[in-house]
Design a protein around this motif. Structure first.
Motif, PDB file in Angstrom:
ATOM      1  N   PRO A  18       1.651   4.685   1.284  1.00 31.12           N
ATOM      2  CA  PRO A  18       1.042   5.640   2.150  1.00 31.12           C
ATOM      3  C   PRO A  18       0.537   6.962   1.632  1.00 31.12           C
ATOM      4  O   PRO A  18       1.237   7.750   0.857  1.00 31.12           O
ATOM      5  N   LEU A  42      -4.077   3.805  12.788  1.00 27.76           N
ATOM      6  CA  LEU A  42      -3.279   3.645  11.456  1.00 27.76           C
ATOM      7  C   LEU A  42      -1.790   3.624  11.967  1.00 27.76           C
ATOM      8  O   LEU A  42      -1.276   3.954  12.978  1.00 27.76           O
ATOM      9  N   ASP A  61       0.523   3.654   6.936  1.00 32.08           N
ATOM     10  CA  ASP A  61      -0.647   4.171   6.344  1.00 32.08           C
ATOM     11  C   ASP A  61      -0.616   5.536   5.913  1.00 32.08           C
ATOM     12  O   ASP A  61      -0.864   6.204   5.040  1.00 32.08           O
ATOM     13  N   MET A 109       0.809  -1.188   0.220  1.00 34.49           N
ATOM     14  CA  MET A 109      -0.196  -0.015   0.094  1.00 34.49           C
ATOM     15  C   MET A 109       0.977   1.324  -0.050  1.00 34.49           C
ATOM     16  O   MET A 109       1.714   1.474   0.874  1.00 34.49           O
TER      17      MET A 109
END
Length: 189
Positions: A3, A32, A75, A1
């Motif tokens: 950020p 998070l 994240d 993922m």
């Protein structure tokens, strides 16, 4: 993922470091995975020559961005100072060519995309009071430089895409600044 990267820009004494710490705590409590970092990243001493300082900051930014690209599994990344600080401090504050700084930034960041920039706008006089309250001694010329730097941020603000850069009045109480910053970040999460 990938950020979400949020940068915090503004002059010394605007409250960037305090805000980043509070935001780290807030979003970590929400579950998070948050990395709070700052620039200069590993650089401990900046040369007094503005051109050399710019080159040092760019080399430091490149190392920082490589860490962001390859070593980070978060994240949300909160960065206290980034590319606009170099434009403001070395460009508007010290007279280094802005187009050169922009080209060097493009190379140093290696395509890292900032999700949102938050500019903490504050009058120089209030920022200077805050700096003195925390024990900093301002030497000759530093206040004049802060005035030049502070004059650059509004110009950078109008040049950037409005959806990526938001201005918060940093002279308001810290809890109001925090609430507004949380709202601005939640818009892009």
């Amino acid at each position: 993922m990938t950020p979400k990267i949020i940068t915090f820009e503004g002059i010394d004494g605007a409250g960037k470091s305090t805000l980043v710490k509070s935001l780290h705590d807030h979003f970590t409590a929400k579950g998070l995975h948050v990395w709070a970092t700052s620039e200069p990243w590993e650089l401990t001493k900046v040369d007094p020559d503005p051109f050399i300082a710019t080159m040092q900051l760019m080399a430091d930014r490149r190392r920082h961005c490589r860490s962001l690209r390859y070593d980070v599994d978060f994240d949300l990344v909160l960065i206290d100072r980034f590319d606009l600080s170099t434009m403001a401090y070395q460009g508007y504050g010290d007279g280094v060519d802005l187009s050169l700084i922009q080209r060097l930034n493009d190379i140093a960041t290696e395509g890292i995309e900032v999700t949102r920039r938050i500019w903490l706008d504050i009058p120089v006089g209030i920022a200077v009071e805050r700096l003195r309250d925390r024990g900093e001694q301002l030497v000759d010329g530093e206040i004049a430089r802060l005035v030049r730097v502070n004059s650059g941020y509004p110009q950078l603000y109008v040049q950037g895409p409005a959806w990526r850069m938001k201005c918060i009045q940093a002279s308001q109480p810290a809890d109001a600044v925090l609430r507004e910053a949380i709202n601005r970040i939640e818009e892009v999460l």
